[in-house]
Design an enzyme around this catalytic site. Sequence first.
Site, PDB file in Angstrom:
ATOM      1  N   CYS A  43      -4.418   4.997  -3.031  1.00 29.68           N
ATOM      2  CA  CYS A  43      -5.059   4.170  -3.944  1.00 29.68           C
ATOM      3  C   CYS A  43      -5.337   4.590  -5.293  1.00 29.68           C
ATOM      4  O   CYS A  43      -5.847   5.719  -5.443  1.00 29.68           O
ATOM      5  CB  CYS A  43      -6.378   3.705  -3.089  1.00 29.68           C
ATOM      6  SG  CYS A  43      -7.332   2.658  -4.161  1.00 29.68           S
ATOM      7  N   ASN A  87      -0.642   6.759   4.152  1.00 29.65           N
ATOM      8  CA  ASN A  87      -1.106   5.833   5.430  1.00 29.65           C
ATOM      9  C   ASN A  87      -0.615   6.494   6.758  1.00 29.65           C
ATOM     10  O   ASN A  87       0.417   7.216   6.664  1.00 29.65           O
ATOM     11  CB  ASN A  87      -0.760   4.304   5.403  1.00 29.65           C
ATOM     12  CG  ASN A  87      -1.201   3.558   4.340  1.00 29.65           C
ATOM     13  OD1 ASN A  87      -2.155   2.817   4.444  1.00 29.65           O
ATOM     14  ND2 ASN A  87      -0.553   3.403   3.128  1.00 29.65           N
ATOM     15  N   ASP A 115       0.778  -1.046  -0.091  1.00 32.16           N
ATOM     16  CA  ASP A 115      -0.181   0.042  -0.064  1.00 32.16           C
ATOM     17  C   ASP A 115       0.747   1.177  -0.160  1.00 32.16           C
ATOM     18  O   ASP A 115       0.550   2.132  -0.405  1.00 32.16           O
ATOM     19  CB  ASP A 115      -0.871   0.061   1.198  1.00 32.16           C
ATOM     20  CG  ASP A 115      -2.174   0.899   1.073  1.00 32.16           C
ATOM     21  OD1 ASP A 115      -2.004   1.671   0.025  1.00 32.16           O
ATOM     22  OD2 ASP A 115      -3.018   1.094   2.029  1.00 32.16           O
TER      23      ASP A 115
END
Length: 309
Positions: free
Chosen positions: A240, A249, A15
Amino acid sequence: MYTKSIEMVEVGPRDGLQNEKLQVSAADKLALIDRAIAAGSRRIEATSFVNPRAVPQMADAEEVCAGLPQRDDVTYIGLVMNRRGADRAIATGRIDQLGAVAVATDRFAMANQGQTSDGSVEACRTIIAAAKAAGLTGQATIAASFGCPFEGEVAEDRVVAMAQAIAEANPTEICLADTIGVANPAHVARLVGRIGKLVDPLPVRVHFHNTRGTGLANVWAAIEAGAGIVDASIGGLGGCPFAPGAAGNVATEDVVYMLERAGISTGLDLEALIETNGWLASVMEKQLPAMVAKARLFPPRDQQPKELA
């Protein structure tokens, strides 16, 4: 104290990197994983098995898996969106856990994985079953649990219903993801509390983005409400490709600093994480968003308690 320890999941290699324009080599991804392990990480989201045309940064999933360190004490997670991705992950022989994703709204589900929200729940259940059939474990994340980039507010009851349907497949845990960083601590506490009671004894994991500066507050609220597992990304990288406005994050080193200072063990070495931040910044050719690495070490080394001989 609410809890004495929290399990951390390092999501930086997947991610953290998936939305970066600078193509990161498999060798550097593996070096990041090595450094995370050295810092104490024992669950690592190593890569994702998605269409390489859609997410070019993850086109080397099999190459990364082939180079993963052989560690009996580390769980490697592969994110998959469908049965094809699950089969690819299983075929590597190196992934220990499949990470499935259900999306709380139809428009985001279509953008993210080409199916409706209900379809993503069924896909999630199928992936968990495939993991078990292959002798692996399966986890489940509900994306856009706190808000959608296309549809706005997401009803809590919708997320609760999804969690109940997914829990019937008996994943290792249910994760609530604030994909675009719109959650606030009150909302987090309420939803984590509801889901925790509903899926007990399954644990609740949380995944927050710091898009609007509320990430750490949301982590704390989630832990107070009973979440036992926290996703984080070294350096605070993340985003994303299919969620407009999604930013980094919560940073692993920032979460570790907050929790360890509060007396909650994470099992991670803060100094090693800060050192890794500096290394990763050089790889990415930019300063990373994490805050702790920009500040002086506290307490200073000469004021830290010495280990007993």
